[in-house]
Design a protein around this motif. Sequence first.
Motif, PDB file in Angstrom:
ATOM      1  N   LEU A 223       0.805  -1.225   0.000  1.00  0.00           N
ATOM      2  CA  LEU A 223       0.000   0.000   0.000  1.00  0.00           C
ATOM      3  C   LEU A 223       0.839   1.276   0.000  1.00  0.00           C
ATOM      4  N   TYR A 224       2.141   1.139   0.196  1.00  0.00           N
ATOM      5  CA  TYR A 224       2.988   2.330   0.211  1.00  0.00           C
ATOM      6  C   TYR A 224       3.114   2.915  -1.197  1.00  0.00           C
ATOM      7  N   SER A 225       3.183   4.221  -1.272  1.00  0.00           N
ATOM      8  CA  SER A 225       3.354   4.911  -2.546  1.00  0.00           C
ATOM      9  C   SER A 225       4.845   5.058  -2.855  1.00  0.00           C
ATOM     10  N   ARG A 226       5.136   5.213  -4.132  1.00  0.00           N
ATOM     11  CA  ARG A 226       6.531   5.375  -4.552  1.00  0.00           C
ATOM     12  C   ARG A 226       6.756   6.810  -5.026  1.00  0.00           C
ATOM     13  N   ALA A 227       7.832   7.406  -4.534  1.00  0.00           N
ATOM     14  CA  ALA A 227       8.226   8.753  -4.948  1.00  0.00           C
ATOM     15  C   ALA A 227       9.382   8.670  -5.931  1.00  0.00           C
ATOM     16  N   GLY A 228       9.405   9.610  -6.842  1.00  0.00           N
ATOM     17  CA  GLY A 228      10.516   9.706  -7.780  1.00  0.00           C
ATOM     18  C   GLY A 228      10.791  11.155  -8.103  1.00  0.00           C
ATOM     19  N   TYR A 229      12.052  11.498  -8.220  1.00  0.00           N
ATOM     20  CA  TYR A 229      12.380  12.877  -8.588  1.00  0.00           C
ATOM     21  C   TYR A 229      13.763  12.948  -9.218  1.00  0.00           C
ATOM     22  N   VAL A 230      13.961  13.999  -9.984  1.00  0.00           N
ATOM     23  CA  VAL A 230      15.269  14.272 -10.574  1.00  0.00           C
ATOM     24  C   VAL A 230      15.536  15.769 -10.477  1.00  0.00           C
ATOM     25  N   ILE A 231      16.730  16.109 -10.020  1.00  0.00           N
ATOM     26  CA  ILE A 231      17.167  17.501  -9.953  1.00  0.00           C
ATOM     27  C   ILE A 231      18.071  17.753 -11.149  1.00  0.00           C
ATOM     28  N   LYS A 232      17.764  18.817 -11.898  1.00  0.00           N
ATOM     29  CA  LYS A 232      18.540  19.126 -13.097  1.00  0.00           C
ATOM     30  C   LYS A 232      19.079  20.552 -12.999  1.00  0.00           C
ATOM     31  N   TYR A 233      20.276  20.740 -13.512  1.00  0.00           N
ATOM     32  CA  TYR A 233      20.832  22.089 -13.618  1.00  0.00           C
ATOM     33  C   TYR A 233      21.280  22.297 -15.058  1.00  0.00           C
ATOM     34  N   ALA A 234      20.858  23.389 -15.651  1.00  0.00           N
ATOM     35  CA  ALA A 234      21.169  23.692 -17.048  1.00  0.00           C
ATOM     36  C   ALA A 234      20.701  22.568 -17.964  1.00  0.00           C
ATOM     37  N   GLY A 235      19.580  21.956 -17.591  1.00  0.00           N
ATOM     38  CA  GLY A 235      19.027  20.884 -18.399  1.00  0.00           C
ATOM     39  C   GLY A 235      19.705  19.539 -18.217  1.00  0.00           C
ATOM     40  N   CYS A 236      20.624  19.425 -17.256  1.00  0.00           N
ATOM     41  CA  CYS A 236      21.394  18.201 -17.049  1.00  0.00           C
ATOM     42  C   CYS A 236      21.049  17.567 -15.704  1.00  0.00           C
ATOM     43  N   PRO A 237      20.749  16.268 -15.677  1.00  0.00           N
ATOM     44  CA  PRO A 237      20.434  15.611 -14.399  1.00  0.00           C
ATOM     45  C   PRO A 237      21.659  15.497 -13.506  1.00  0.00           C
ATOM     46  N   ILE A 238      21.518  15.893 -12.252  1.00  0.00           N
ATOM     47  CA  ILE A 238      22.643  15.804 -11.319  1.00  0.00           C
ATOM     48  C   ILE A 238      22.325  14.953 -10.104  1.00  0.00           C
ATOM     49  N   TYR A 239      21.031  14.719  -9.839  1.00  0.00           N
ATOM     50  CA  TYR A 239      20.668  13.841  -8.726  1.00  0.00           C
ATOM     51  C   TYR A 239      19.263  13.323  -8.965  1.00  0.00           C
ATOM     52  N   TRP A 240      19.068  12.022  -8.684  1.00  0.00           N
ATOM     53  CA  TRP A 240      17.739  11.435  -8.892  1.00  0.00           C
ATOM     54  C   TRP A 240      17.498  10.360  -7.850  1.00  0.00           C
ATOM     55  N   LYS A 241      16.218  10.001  -7.700  1.00  0.00           N
ATOM     56  CA  LYS A 241      15.855   9.039  -6.665  1.00  0.00           C
ATOM     57  C   LYS A 241      14.542   8.353  -7.035  1.00  0.00           C
ATOM     58  N   SER A 242      14.500   7.047  -6.766  1.00  0.00           N
ATOM     59  CA  SER A 242      13.259   6.287  -6.797  1.00  0.00           C
ATOM     60  C   SER A 242      13.138   5.629  -5.437  1.00  0.00           C
ATOM     61  N   LYS A 243      12.090   5.961  -4.698  1.00  0.00           N
ATOM     62  CA  LYS A 243      12.040   5.547  -3.295  1.00  0.00           C
ATOM     63  C   LYS A 243      10.611   5.202  -2.874  1.00  0.00           C
ATOM     64  N   LEU A 244      10.471   4.079  -2.175  1.00  0.00           N
ATOM     65  CA  LEU A 244       9.186   3.717  -1.601  1.00  0.00           C
ATOM     66  C   LEU A 244       8.982   4.522  -0.318  1.00  0.00           C
ATOM     67  N   MET A 245       7.880   5.218  -0.217  1.00  0.00           N
ATOM     68  CA  MET A 245       7.631   6.058   0.959  1.00  0.00           C
ATOM     69  C   MET A 245       6.979   5.206   2.048  1.00  0.00           C
ATOM     70  N   ASN A 246       7.824   4.393   2.717  1.00  0.00           N
ATOM     71  CA  ASN A 246       7.280   3.450   3.699  1.00  0.00           C
ATOM     72  C   ASN A 246       7.224   4.012   5.116  1.00  0.00           C
ATOM     73  N   GLY A 247       7.383   5.313   5.255  1.00  0.00           N
ATOM     74  CA  GLY A 247       7.259   5.921   6.577  1.00  0.00           C
ATOM     75  C   GLY A 247       5.820   6.196   6.950  1.00  0.00           C
ATOM     76  N   GLU A 248       4.960   6.357   5.932  1.00  0.00           N
ATOM     77  CA  GLU A 248       3.567   6.706   6.199  1.00  0.00           C
ATOM     78  C   GLU A 248       2.720   6.380   4.978  1.00  0.00           C
ATOM     79  N   LEU A 249       1.504   5.945   5.198  1.00  0.00           N
ATOM     80  CA  LEU A 249       0.589   5.647   4.100  1.00  0.00           C
ATOM     81  C   LEU A 249      -0.089   6.928   3.626  1.00  0.00           C
ATOM     82  N   ALA A 250      -0.013   7.176   2.330  1.00  0.00           N
ATOM     83  CA  ALA A 250      -0.752   8.301   1.762  1.00  0.00           C
ATOM     84  C   ALA A 250      -2.218   7.906   1.625  1.00  0.00           C
TER      85      ALA A 250
END
Length: 365
Positions: free
Chosen positions: A221-248
Amino acid sequence: SGLIRRHFVPSKIDPCLYLKKDMMILTYVDDCIIIGKSKEEINQFIHSMQNGVEKFILTDEGDIDKFLGVEIVDRGNGEFEMKQPHLANRIVTALGLKDNSFDCHVNGAKTPALTSLLNRDLDGKPRKKDWNYRQLVGMMGYLQQNTRPDIAMAVHQCARFCIDPKLSHEQAITRIGRYLRDTADRGIIYRPDKSKGLELFVDADFAGGWNKNDPRDVDSLYSRAGYVIKYAGCPIYWKSKLMNGELALSTAEAEFMALSLATREVLPLMTMMEEINDVVPLHIDKSNFHCKVWEDNQSCIAMTRRDHFTPRTKHIALKYFHFMSHVGKRLRINYVHTERQEADIFTKPVKDHLFPKLRYMLMGW
Protein backbone atom coordinates in the motif's frame (compact mmCIF):
# COMPACT_ATOMS: atom_id res chain seq x y z
CA SER A 1 44.30 18.96 7.36
CA GLY A 2 46.61 19.32 4.35
CA LEU A 3 43.84 20.97 2.37
CA ILE A 4 42.83 23.26 5.21
CA ARG A 5 46.50 24.23 5.65
CA ARG A 6 46.42 25.34 2.01
CA HIS A 7 43.40 27.60 2.68
CA PHE A 8 40.68 25.24 1.43
CA VAL A 9 37.36 25.36 3.30
CA PRO A 10 34.99 22.39 3.47
CA SER A 11 31.49 22.96 2.14
CA LYS A 12 28.79 23.52 4.76
CA ILE A 13 26.63 20.97 2.95
CA ASP A 14 29.09 18.32 1.79
CA PRO A 15 32.22 17.84 3.93
CA CYS A 16 33.92 15.98 1.05
CA LEU A 17 33.93 19.14 -1.07
CA TYR A 18 36.71 21.66 -0.40
CA LEU A 19 36.67 25.18 -1.81
CA LYS A 20 38.97 28.14 -2.15
CA LYS A 21 39.37 30.98 -4.62
CA ASP A 22 39.45 29.64 -8.18
CA MET A 23 39.72 25.97 -7.18
CA MET A 24 37.56 23.08 -5.87
CA ILE A 25 38.52 19.59 -4.73
CA LEU A 26 36.08 16.70 -4.40
CA THR A 27 37.43 13.86 -2.26
CA TYR A 28 36.20 10.27 -2.21
CA VAL A 29 38.31 8.10 0.13
CA ASP A 30 41.69 8.26 -1.68
CA ASP A 31 40.42 9.62 -5.02
CA CYS A 32 40.15 13.31 -5.84
CA ILE A 33 38.78 15.50 -8.59
CA ILE A 34 40.47 18.89 -8.83
CA ILE A 35 38.72 21.69 -10.71
CA GLY A 36 40.33 25.06 -11.25
CA LYS A 37 40.35 28.08 -13.50
CA SER A 38 44.03 27.63 -14.31
CA LYS A 39 45.98 24.47 -15.18
CA GLU A 40 49.08 26.15 -13.79
CA GLU A 41 47.45 26.65 -10.38
CA ILE A 42 46.31 23.02 -10.33
CA ASN A 43 49.85 21.84 -11.08
CA GLN A 44 51.24 24.11 -8.36
CA PHE A 45 48.75 22.65 -5.87
CA ILE A 46 49.69 19.06 -6.76
CA HIS A 47 53.41 19.94 -6.44
CA SER A 48 52.72 21.51 -3.05
CA MET A 49 50.94 18.37 -1.81
CA GLN A 50 53.71 16.08 -3.07
CA ASN A 51 56.60 18.17 -1.82
CA GLY A 52 55.16 19.89 1.25
CA VAL A 53 55.84 18.98 4.85
CA GLU A 54 53.35 16.08 4.66
CA LYS A 55 54.95 14.46 1.56
CA PHE A 56 51.63 13.13 0.33
CA ILE A 57 51.97 10.24 -2.12
CA LEU A 58 49.81 11.38 -5.02
CA THR A 59 49.39 10.02 -8.53
CA ASP A 60 48.45 12.63 -11.10
CA GLU A 61 46.10 10.87 -13.53
CA GLY A 62 45.91 13.91 -15.81
CA ASP A 63 42.69 15.20 -17.36
CA ILE A 64 39.56 13.49 -16.12
CA ASP A 65 38.25 10.72 -18.34
CA LYS A 66 37.40 8.11 -15.68
CA PHE A 67 36.41 8.37 -12.02
CA LEU A 68 35.24 5.54 -9.75
CA GLY A 69 34.51 3.37 -12.78
CA VAL A 70 32.60 6.10 -14.62
CA GLU A 71 33.83 7.00 -18.10
CA ILE A 72 33.60 10.69 -18.99
CA VAL A 73 33.70 11.25 -22.75
CA ASP A 74 34.12 14.69 -24.33
CA ARG A 75 31.70 14.87 -27.28
CA GLY A 76 32.80 18.33 -28.39
CA ASN A 77 30.69 21.50 -28.63
CA GLY A 78 30.50 21.69 -24.84
CA GLU A 79 28.83 18.26 -24.57
CA PHE A 80 30.05 15.20 -22.66
CA GLU A 81 28.73 11.76 -21.78
CA MET A 82 29.04 9.76 -18.56
CA LYS A 83 28.67 5.99 -18.84
CA GLN A 84 29.73 2.67 -17.29
CA PRO A 85 29.86 0.12 -20.13
CA HIS A 86 32.28 -2.17 -18.28
CA LEU A 87 29.91 -2.57 -15.33
CA ALA A 88 26.85 -2.93 -17.57
CA ASN A 89 28.56 -5.72 -19.52
CA ARG A 90 29.64 -7.43 -16.30
CA ILE A 91 25.99 -7.52 -15.23
CA VAL A 92 24.87 -8.92 -18.58
CA THR A 93 27.60 -11.59 -18.49
CA ALA A 94 26.77 -12.57 -14.89
CA LEU A 95 23.17 -13.12 -15.94
CA GLY A 96 24.26 -15.40 -18.78
CA LEU A 97 22.95 -13.03 -21.45
CA LYS A 98 26.22 -12.48 -23.33
CA ASP A 99 27.22 -14.28 -26.52
CA ASN A 100 28.22 -17.93 -25.92
CA SER A 101 26.29 -17.93 -22.63
CA PHE A 102 23.43 -20.28 -21.86
CA ASP A 103 20.73 -17.62 -22.19
CA CYS A 104 22.27 -15.51 -24.94
CA HIS A 105 19.37 -16.37 -27.26
CA VAL A 106 16.95 -14.37 -25.07
CA ASN A 107 15.67 -11.27 -26.85
CA GLY A 108 16.45 -7.76 -25.64
CA ALA A 109 13.90 -5.56 -23.88
CA LYS A 110 12.67 -2.09 -24.82
CA THR A 111 12.09 -1.12 -21.18
CA PRO A 112 13.83 -2.27 -17.97
CA ALA A 113 10.69 -3.14 -15.97
CA LEU A 114 7.79 -5.51 -16.37
CA THR A 115 4.37 -3.92 -16.78
CA SER A 116 3.24 -4.84 -13.25
CA LEU A 117 5.00 -3.99 -10.00
CA LEU A 118 6.65 -6.70 -7.90
CA ASN A 119 5.30 -7.95 -4.58
CA ARG A 120 6.58 -10.42 -1.99
CA ASP A 121 5.08 -13.37 -3.88
CA LEU A 122 5.33 -15.60 -0.80
CA ASP A 123 3.69 -18.55 -2.57
CA GLY A 124 5.53 -17.96 -5.83
CA LYS A 125 7.60 -20.51 -7.72
CA PRO A 126 11.26 -20.92 -6.63
CA ARG A 127 14.13 -19.46 -8.64
CA LYS A 128 15.68 -21.41 -11.52
CA LYS A 129 19.09 -19.75 -11.89
CA ASP A 130 22.03 -19.99 -9.51
CA TRP A 131 23.50 -16.51 -9.96
CA ASN A 132 23.77 -14.34 -6.83
CA TYR A 133 20.60 -12.21 -6.68
CA ARG A 134 21.88 -9.83 -4.00
CA GLN A 135 25.20 -9.28 -5.79
CA LEU A 136 23.45 -8.45 -9.07
CA VAL A 137 21.17 -5.97 -7.27
CA GLY A 138 24.24 -4.30 -5.75
CA MET A 139 25.95 -3.95 -9.13
CA MET A 140 22.79 -2.58 -10.72
CA GLY A 141 22.35 -0.18 -7.81
CA TYR A 142 25.79 1.33 -8.37
CA LEU A 143 25.10 1.60 -12.10
CA GLN A 144 21.74 3.34 -11.73
CA GLN A 145 22.89 5.86 -9.15
CA ASN A 146 25.77 7.10 -11.32
CA THR A 147 24.87 6.96 -15.00
CA ARG A 148 21.65 5.00 -15.61
CA PRO A 149 18.63 6.70 -14.03
CA ASP A 150 16.47 4.92 -16.61
CA ILE A 151 16.76 1.66 -14.61
CA ALA A 152 16.42 3.22 -11.12
CA MET A 153 12.82 2.21 -10.45
CA ALA A 154 13.25 -1.30 -11.83
CA VAL A 155 16.37 -1.89 -9.72
CA HIS A 156 14.93 -0.45 -6.52
CA GLN A 157 11.84 -2.61 -6.58
CA CYS A 158 14.03 -5.71 -7.07
CA ALA A 159 16.23 -4.65 -4.14
CA ARG A 160 13.28 -5.01 -1.76
CA PHE A 161 13.27 -8.80 -2.16
CA CYS A 162 16.91 -9.75 -1.63
CA ILE A 163 16.15 -11.90 1.43
CA ASP A 164 13.88 -14.43 -0.25
CA PRO A 165 13.68 -13.83 -4.02
CA LYS A 166 11.24 -15.92 -6.02
CA LEU A 167 11.04 -16.72 -9.71
CA SER A 168 9.08 -13.51 -10.37
CA HIS A 169 11.92 -11.44 -8.86
CA GLU A 170 14.52 -13.39 -10.82
CA GLN A 171 12.61 -12.68 -14.02
CA ALA A 172 12.53 -8.96 -13.16
CA ILE A 173 16.32 -8.90 -12.73
CA THR A 174 16.72 -10.75 -16.03
CA ARG A 175 14.47 -8.18 -17.71
CA ILE A 176 16.82 -5.38 -16.59
CA GLY A 177 19.75 -7.40 -17.95
CA ARG A 178 18.03 -7.86 -21.29
CA TYR A 179 17.48 -4.10 -21.46
CA LEU A 180 21.11 -3.37 -20.53
CA ARG A 181 22.47 -5.82 -23.10
CA ASP A 182 21.23 -3.60 -25.92
CA THR A 183 22.16 -0.31 -24.21
CA ALA A 184 25.37 -1.19 -22.31
CA ASP A 185 27.39 1.51 -24.06
CA ARG A 186 24.95 4.29 -23.23
CA GLY A 187 24.88 6.68 -20.28
CA ILE A 188 23.83 10.29 -19.77
CA ILE A 189 24.58 12.84 -22.47
CA TYR A 190 25.06 16.29 -20.95
CA ARG A 191 24.17 19.25 -23.16
CA PRO A 192 24.30 22.25 -20.81
CA ASP A 193 21.71 24.94 -21.46
CA LYS A 194 22.46 27.96 -19.26
CA SER A 195 18.97 29.37 -19.77
CA LYS A 196 17.27 26.52 -17.87
CA GLY A 197 18.70 27.11 -14.39
CA LEU A 198 17.87 24.73 -11.53
CA GLU A 199 14.84 22.45 -11.96
CA LEU A 200 13.16 19.71 -9.95
CA PHE A 201 10.82 17.16 -11.51
CA VAL A 202 8.88 15.22 -8.88
CA ASP A 203 6.21 12.54 -9.12
CA ALA A 204 4.47 9.84 -7.06
CA ASP A 205 2.61 6.61 -7.72
CA PHE A 206 -0.25 6.28 -5.23
CA ALA A 207 -0.32 2.72 -3.78
CA GLY A 208 0.69 1.41 -7.20
CA GLY A 209 1.89 -1.91 -5.82
CA TRP A 210 -1.39 -2.87 -4.13
CA ASN A 211 -1.74 -6.63 -4.30
CA LYS A 212 -5.39 -7.70 -4.55
CA ASN A 213 -4.36 -11.31 -3.90
CA ASP A 214 -2.94 -10.34 -0.52
CA PRO A 215 -4.99 -7.30 0.61
CA ARG A 216 -3.56 -7.42 4.13
CA ASP A 217 -0.01 -6.87 2.90
CA VAL A 218 0.63 -3.33 4.17
CA ASP A 219 3.90 -3.09 2.21
CA SER A 220 1.91 -3.14 -1.03
CA LEU A 221 0.00 0.00 0.00
CA TYR A 222 2.99 2.33 0.21
CA SER A 223 3.35 4.91 -2.55
CA ARG A 224 6.53 5.37 -4.55
CA ALA A 225 8.23 8.75 -4.95
CA GLY A 226 10.52 9.71 -7.78
CA TYR A 227 12.38 12.88 -8.59
CA VAL A 228 15.27 14.27 -10.57
CA ILE A 229 17.17 17.50 -9.95
CA LYS A 230 18.54 19.13 -13.10
CA TYR A 231 20.83 22.09 -13.62
CA ALA A 232 21.17 23.69 -17.05
CA GLY A 233 19.03 20.88 -18.40
CA CYS A 234 21.39 18.20 -17.05
CA PRO A 235 20.43 15.61 -14.40
CA ILE A 236 22.64 15.80 -11.32
CA TYR A 237 20.67 13.84 -8.73
CA TRP A 238 17.74 11.44 -8.89
CA LYS A 239 15.85 9.04 -6.66
CA SER A 240 13.26 6.29 -6.80
CA LYS A 241 12.04 5.55 -3.30
CA LEU A 242 9.19 3.72 -1.60
CA MET A 243 7.63 6.06 0.96
CA ASN A 244 7.28 3.45 3.70
CA GLY A 245 7.26 5.92 6.58
CA GLU A 246 3.57 6.71 6.20
CA LEU A 247 0.59 5.65 4.10
CA ALA A 248 -0.75 8.30 1.76
CA LEU A 249 -4.53 8.60 1.77
CA SER A 250 -4.95 10.04 -1.73
CA THR A 251 -3.08 10.68 -4.96
CA ALA A 252 -2.65 14.37 -4.07
CA GLU A 253 -1.27 13.47 -0.65
CA ALA A 254 1.20 10.99 -2.17
CA GLU A 255 2.36 13.71 -4.59
CA PHE A 256 2.73 16.20 -1.74
CA MET A 257 4.77 13.72 0.32
CA ALA A 258 7.03 13.11 -2.70
CA LEU A 259 7.44 16.86 -3.13
CA SER A 260 8.44 17.21 0.51
CA LEU A 261 10.97 14.38 0.13
CA ALA A 262 12.51 15.95 -2.97
CA THR A 263 12.85 19.42 -1.47
CA ARG A 264 14.89 17.96 1.39
CA GLU A 265 17.55 17.37 -1.25
CA VAL A 266 17.13 20.45 -3.41
CA LEU A 267 17.25 23.11 -0.66
CA PRO A 268 20.69 22.06 0.71
CA LEU A 269 21.89 21.65 -2.88
CA MET A 270 20.99 25.28 -3.56
CA THR A 271 23.16 26.36 -0.63
CA MET A 272 26.06 24.31 -2.00
CA MET A 273 25.57 25.81 -5.47
CA GLU A 274 25.86 29.28 -3.94
CA GLU A 275 29.15 28.20 -2.35
CA ILE A 276 30.43 26.85 -5.67
CA ASN A 277 29.32 29.99 -7.49
CA ASP A 278 31.94 31.97 -5.54
CA VAL A 279 34.61 29.71 -7.05
CA VAL A 280 33.27 28.79 -10.49
CA PRO A 281 30.43 30.88 -11.97
CA LEU A 282 27.21 28.83 -12.23
CA HIS A 283 25.27 31.57 -14.02
CA ILE A 284 22.86 32.04 -11.14
CA ASP A 285 21.32 35.31 -10.05
CA LYS A 286 22.11 35.53 -6.33
CA SER A 287 19.31 38.01 -5.71
CA ASN A 288 16.76 35.79 -7.46
CA PHE A 289 18.18 32.26 -7.20
CA HIS A 290 15.35 29.75 -7.21
CA CYS A 291 14.45 26.23 -8.25
CA LYS A 292 11.65 25.69 -10.73
CA VAL A 293 9.64 22.69 -9.49
CA TRP A 294 7.59 20.69 -11.99
CA GLU A 295 4.55 18.83 -10.64
CA ASP A 296 1.75 17.15 -12.64
CA ASN A 297 -0.96 17.05 -9.96
CA GLN A 298 -3.08 20.20 -9.68
CA SER A 299 -4.44 19.31 -6.23
CA CYS A 300 -0.91 18.95 -4.90
CA ILE A 301 0.04 22.33 -6.38
CA ALA A 302 -3.01 23.87 -4.70
CA MET A 303 -1.89 22.43 -1.35
CA THR A 304 1.47 24.22 -1.68
CA ARG A 305 -0.27 27.56 -2.20
CA ARG A 306 -2.39 27.49 0.94
CA ASP A 307 -1.19 29.50 3.91
CA HIS A 308 -2.91 27.26 6.46
CA PHE A 309 -3.62 23.61 7.17
CA THR A 310 -6.98 22.00 6.58
CA PRO A 311 -8.70 19.09 8.35
CA ARG A 312 -7.61 16.87 5.47
CA THR A 313 -3.95 17.85 5.64
CA LYS A 314 -3.33 18.49 9.35
CA HIS A 315 -2.04 14.93 9.95
CA ILE A 316 0.92 15.51 7.62
CA ALA A 317 1.57 19.10 8.62
CA LEU A 318 4.64 18.68 10.81
CA LYS A 319 6.48 16.09 8.78
CA TYR A 320 5.81 17.21 5.24
CA PHE A 321 5.17 20.98 5.31
CA HIS A 322 8.77 21.88 6.19
CA PHE A 323 9.44 23.45 2.77
CA MET A 324 6.36 25.69 2.65
CA SER A 325 8.16 28.83 3.77
CA HIS A 326 10.30 28.59 0.61
CA VAL A 327 7.42 28.26 -1.86
CA GLY A 328 7.17 31.33 -4.09
CA LYS A 329 10.70 32.35 -3.14
CA ARG A 330 13.43 29.72 -3.49
CA LEU A 331 10.91 27.16 -4.76
CA ARG A 332 8.45 27.97 -7.53
CA ILE A 333 5.88 25.25 -8.23
CA ASN A 334 4.69 24.82 -11.82
CA TYR A 335 2.38 22.42 -13.60
CA VAL A 336 3.77 20.01 -16.21
CA HIS A 337 1.73 17.60 -18.31
CA THR A 338 2.07 13.97 -17.26
CA GLU A 339 3.65 12.97 -20.58
CA ARG A 340 6.43 15.52 -19.98
CA GLN A 341 6.89 14.62 -16.33
CA GLU A 342 10.44 13.25 -16.38
CA ALA A 343 10.12 11.88 -12.85
CA ASP A 344 7.38 9.51 -14.03
CA ILE A 345 10.14 7.11 -15.07
CA PHE A 346 11.12 6.74 -11.38
CA THR A 347 7.71 5.78 -9.99
CA LYS A 348 6.19 3.05 -12.16
CA PRO A 349 6.79 0.83 -15.20
CA VAL A 350 6.35 3.33 -18.04
CA LYS A 351 4.54 2.13 -21.17
CA ASP A 352 6.61 1.25 -24.23
CA HIS A 353 5.50 4.24 -26.30
CA LEU A 354 6.27 6.80 -23.56
CA PHE A 355 9.49 5.37 -22.12
CA PRO A 356 11.81 6.44 -25.01
CA LYS A 357 10.41 9.99 -24.89
CA LEU A 358 11.03 10.36 -21.15
CA ARG A 359 14.46 8.73 -21.44
CA TYR A 360 15.44 11.20 -24.13
CA MET A 361 14.37 14.16 -21.98
CA LEU A 362 16.30 12.72 -19.05
CA MET A 363 19.39 11.19 -20.69
CA GLY A 364 19.63 12.64 -24.20
CA TRP A 365 19.20 9.45 -26.24
